[in-house]
Design an enzyme around this catalytic site. Structure first.
Site, PDB file in Angstrom:
ATOM      1  N   SER A 268       0.909  -1.437   0.083  1.00 16.91           N
ATOM      2  CA  SER A 268      -0.030  -0.040  -0.067  1.00 16.91           C
ATOM      3  C   SER A 268       0.569   1.173  -0.021  1.00 16.91           C
ATOM      4  O   SER A 268       1.980   1.128   0.425  1.00 16.91           O
ATOM      5  CB  SER A 268      -0.929   0.086   1.093  1.00 16.91           C
ATOM      6  OG  SER A 268      -0.239   0.345   2.538  1.00 16.91           O
ATOM      7  N   ASP A 269       0.392   2.298  -0.514  1.00 19.83           N
ATOM      8  CA  ASP A 269       0.779   3.623  -0.045  1.00 19.83           C
ATOM      9  C   ASP A 269       0.601   3.818   1.572  1.00 19.83           C
ATOM     10  O   ASP A 269      -0.180   3.198   2.123  1.00 19.83           O
ATOM     11  CB  ASP A 269       0.270   4.738  -0.851  1.00 19.83           C
ATOM     12  CG  ASP A 269       1.223   5.955  -1.105  1.00 19.83           C
ATOM     13  OD1 ASP A 269       2.282   6.091  -0.100  1.00 19.83           O
ATOM     14  OD2 ASP A 269       1.071   6.794  -1.935  1.00 19.83           O
ATOM     15  N   TRP A 270       1.396   4.706   2.196  1.00 21.11           N
ATOM     16  CA  TRP A 270       1.485   5.071   3.611  1.00 21.11           C
ATOM     17  C   TRP A 270      -0.011   5.732   3.828  1.00 21.11           C
ATOM     18  O   TRP A 270      -0.054   6.781   3.470  1.00 21.11           O
ATOM     19  CB  TRP A 270       2.453   5.946   3.978  1.00 21.11           C
ATOM     20  CG  TRP A 270       3.730   5.121   4.069  1.00 21.11           C
ATOM     21  CD1 TRP A 270       4.615   5.455   5.192  1.00 21.11           C
ATOM     22  CD2 TRP A 270       4.536   4.052   3.187  1.00 21.11           C
ATOM     23  NE1 TRP A 270       5.595   4.522   4.891  1.00 21.11           N
ATOM     24  CE2 TRP A 270       5.768   3.886   3.965  1.00 21.11           C
ATOM     25  CE3 TRP A 270       4.338   3.628   2.089  1.00 21.11           C
ATOM     26  CZ2 TRP A 270       6.515   2.748   3.367  1.00 21.11           C
ATOM     27  CZ3 TRP A 270       5.223   2.679   1.525  1.00 21.11           C
ATOM     28  CH2 TRP A 270       6.233   2.220   2.307  1.00 21.11           C
TER      29      TRP A 270
END
Length: 710
Positions: A247-249
């Site tokens: 995932s992105d953060w």
């Protein structure tokens, strides 16, 4: 796919305990401007970075240490006193049209990362430029899927050649930053395959990145990190991607994203800030215990992470590589040189030729903090160069990224570099604080060079195409006071140019990196012949774009919004071709201090389309050109596509024959019903030109109907 790495991944995964398996499914963020307290899951002595995933020493599995990396090994806020080579923005690399330079830039990033102990680089930004207001366009390469995919692949190859895993990101349609966590990107699935996803497909198949990072946004109503159609159906299914999806953060609101194709939750503390919990720790374990999360899916997630480790070789590091910072600075300088685009030149450039030898040329340098340095883009890609920043101005703003919204100035002063290169001229500086004051210096100078800058960055879109802080008014006043006015733009996007007819030259320098001041001065002084080409179209104004009004712009942080990408696959120059509009400057445009001719265009279909032609330097100086091959018409009608390009360096009078092999997907449409690419049979018209708006030679070829791919 590396079959040996896959077999090792299966064998090692089978020896893990469930506790060890789950430990690999998250990454913990190091301390920075947002996460101020060190997470106890990060051992002492581990360098702070974007992510930490523990290793399994008993089986020789190293910890994953991650850093943001698009423009160098990112460090602001993480590691006090740490520095790295600050490369020009990716949009400048895109403007170089140079795959070899992309590879060298990637090698630089990978080597510096490894020297600092990082074995994962969150690099490989291959989203397309769909909106000239997108605050993150500077991190991406272009508006075209072929140019983006080819350059993105070379960057990934460079990084992974140093035994450091690279991602490609942000999968997919992370094309606006306004309320990106709540943005629903709506697009026709076939158009998605022909444009944004094609850029990812090209980069992935050519480079084999270890990981793919999803975007924050939804795609057609479903968050990218839990979008089964994208992750399972296309990425892992149709394309057979063997690595892992992170995932992105702060982009994992629910544990069931693991069922839909996401393999790792990244920056778990940001998920706590965003959604109130970590998704892949307690909630995922509870689902596993309840039988809602199957064992075979857990094993698959872990095997994908292990596969990337073994394939790239992060488990077999031997020693710390030497880092030649001087050589890396040369790469940063060359990227800036090749990425700077000369948009307009009415005979005023280069400055070396503007006055007789016995006359002292008086040059006014105005604005843009040119006495200090050059700006960079804000956000997670920011890099601290050797010696630190020349200056930092805090700007701020709403949301998580407000703390990182700053004007960072790299210590490479265009003013100082111009003085070095033009020692026999009289150069004075004005800060450009007011139009009236700037005009005073311009009026008593022979030439005025005005710098226009804009802070762009992650988490924020630009409201319009103007230059902030009254800079357009300063340029107008200077141009009224001095007929020999040159504008140098340091931005991450196109800008409106209400003053264009009044100025004699315009240079797009983008965010040119730690050696940017020198590169700009070399172009202005004629030491370097400009060769950059626009990687995106410059519109005359927002009324020419598919969305003159950006949905959600100005709403409070956290407001759900929908952006309809109704242009489909007709992105950038394709949109202008479809609508018949004349842009301010077309995709592929870029002037030189010499000239190039094309001849002998020949098209051959020998089981694949090959195009040959001759390029000649018809001018007085050595220079580089980027001939561009386009599709203009297919059996269905007008359909503009970039089919290929090659960067060519030639001495005056020199010629070279160029051969381009055309990827068949660039001639095709995607049929979602059959799940294949389709090339209709019939006549195709191709054109060779200097840009998407300047074709010099055309040729027709007849192709048979074909269905292929997935």
């Amino acid at each position: 796919m590396n079959s040996q790495a896959m077999e090792w991944a299966r064998e090692v995964e089978a020896q893990l305990t469930d506790e060890e398996r789950f430990s690999l499914l998250i990454s913990v963020m190091g301390t920075n401007e947002v996460v101020t307290d060190k997470d106890p899951r990060i051992p002492d002595g581990v360098p702070m970075g974007a992510g930490y995933t523990p290793g399994i020493p008993r089986l020789g599995i190293p910890a994953l240490l991650m850093s943001d990396a698009s423009l160098g090994v990112t460090n602001p806020g993480y590691r006090e006193g740490d520095t790295a080579t600050a490369l020009p923005a990716s949009i400048a690399l895109g403007a170089s049209f140079n795959p070899e330079l992309a590879r060298r830039s990637g090698q630089l990033v990978g080597r510096e990362a490894r020297s600092k102990g990082f074995n994962v680089q969150l690099a490989g930004g291959v989203n397309l430029h769909r909106d000239p207001r997108n605050g993150r366009n500077f991190e991406y390469l272009s508006e075209d899927p072929w140019l983006t995919g080819v350059l993105g692949a070379e960057s990934v190859k460079g990084i992974q050649g140093e035994q450091v895993i690279s991602t490609v990101k942000h999968f997919s349609l992370n094309c606006n930053e306004t309320n990106r966590h709540w943005l629903d990107a709506v697009i026709d699935p076939a158009a998605h395959r022909e444009a944004d996803l094609l850029a990812f497909e090209i980069a992935i198949e050519r480079a084999g990145p270890g990981a793919v990072m999803t975007g924050y946004n939804k795609v057609n109503g479903t968050y990218a990190g839990g979008n089964e159609a994208l992750l399972q159906g296309i990425l892992k299914g149709a394309w057979g991607f063997p690595g892992w999806v992170m995932s992105d953060w702060g982009a994992t609101p629910s544990w069931d994203f693991a069922l839909r194709g996401q393999d790792q939750e990244s920056g778990v503390q940001i998920d706590v800030l965003m959604w109130g919990h970590e998704a892949f720790t307690a909630p995922l374990r509870e689902a596993y215990a309840a039988g809602d999360f199957p064992k075979n899916r857990l094993s698959d997630m872990v095997q994908r992470i292990l596969y990337a480790m073994f394939d790239v070789g992060v488990d077999s590091w031997e020693g710390t590589p030497d880092v030649d910072l001087a050589a890396h600075a040369d790469i940063a300088l060359e990227t800036a040189r090749q990425g700077i685009v000369l948009l307009k030149n009415d005979g005023v450039l280069p400055l070396e030729a503007t006055s007789p030898a016995d006359v002292v040329l008086k040059i006014a340098v105005i604005g843009g903090h040119a006495q200090l340095g050059v700006p960079i883009g804000a956000g997670s890609s920011a890099v601290v160069p050797a010696g630190g920043y020349a200056e930092v101005h805090s700007i701020g703003g709403p949301g998580i990224m407000g703390a990182g919204r700053n004007l960072f100035l790299l210590p490479s002063s265009p003013l100082a570099e111009l003085k070095k290169l033009l020692p026999d001229t009289a150069i004075e500086y004005d800060p450009g604080m007011s139009p009236a004051e700037a005009a005073l210096l311009a009026r008593r100078s022979d030439v005025a060079v005005v710098f226009g800058i804009r802070v762009e960055g992650e988490g924020f879109d630009n409201p319009d195409l103007s230059l902030p802080w009254g800079q357009d008014a300063v340029i107008e006043a200077v141009a009224d006071a001095n007929p020999n006015t040159i504008v140098v733009l340091e931005t991450g996007n196109p800008v409106a140019m209400p003053w264009l007819r009044k100025v004699r030259a315009v240079v797009a320098a983008w965010y040119p990196g730690q050696c940017g001041g020198r590169a700009i001065a070399e172009i202005l002084a004629g030491v370097t012949n400009p060769s950059g080409k626009l990687p995106l179209t410059f519109p005359t104004g927002l009324d020419q774009t598919p969305r003159p009004e950006l949905s959600g712009l100005g709403t409070p942080w956290g407001t759900p919004t929908t952006v309809n990408y109704n242009e489909g696959s007709e992105v950038g120059y394709r949109w202008f071709a479809k609508t018949g509009q004349e842009p301010l400057f077309p995709f592929g445009h870029g002037l030189s201090y010499t000239s190039f001719d094309y001849a002998d265009l020949a098209v051959h279909d020998r089981g694949g389309l090959r195009v040959e032609f001759t390029v000649t330097n018809a001018g007085p100086r050595r220079g580089a050109d980027v001939p561009q091959l386009y599709l203009l018409e297919d059996p269905a009608g007008t359909r503009t596509r970039l089919l290929g390009f090659e960067r060519v360096n030639l001495e005056p009078g020199g010629s070279r024959t160029v051969s381009l092999d055309v990827d068949p997907r660039l001639l095709a449409s995607y049929d979602t019903g059959r799940g294949q690419w389709h090339t209709p049979g019939g006549s195709y018209r191709l054109a060779l030109g200097h840009s998407a708006g300047n074709y010099t030679l055309e040729a027709d070829v007849s192709l048979a109907e074909a269905w292929f791919g997935r």
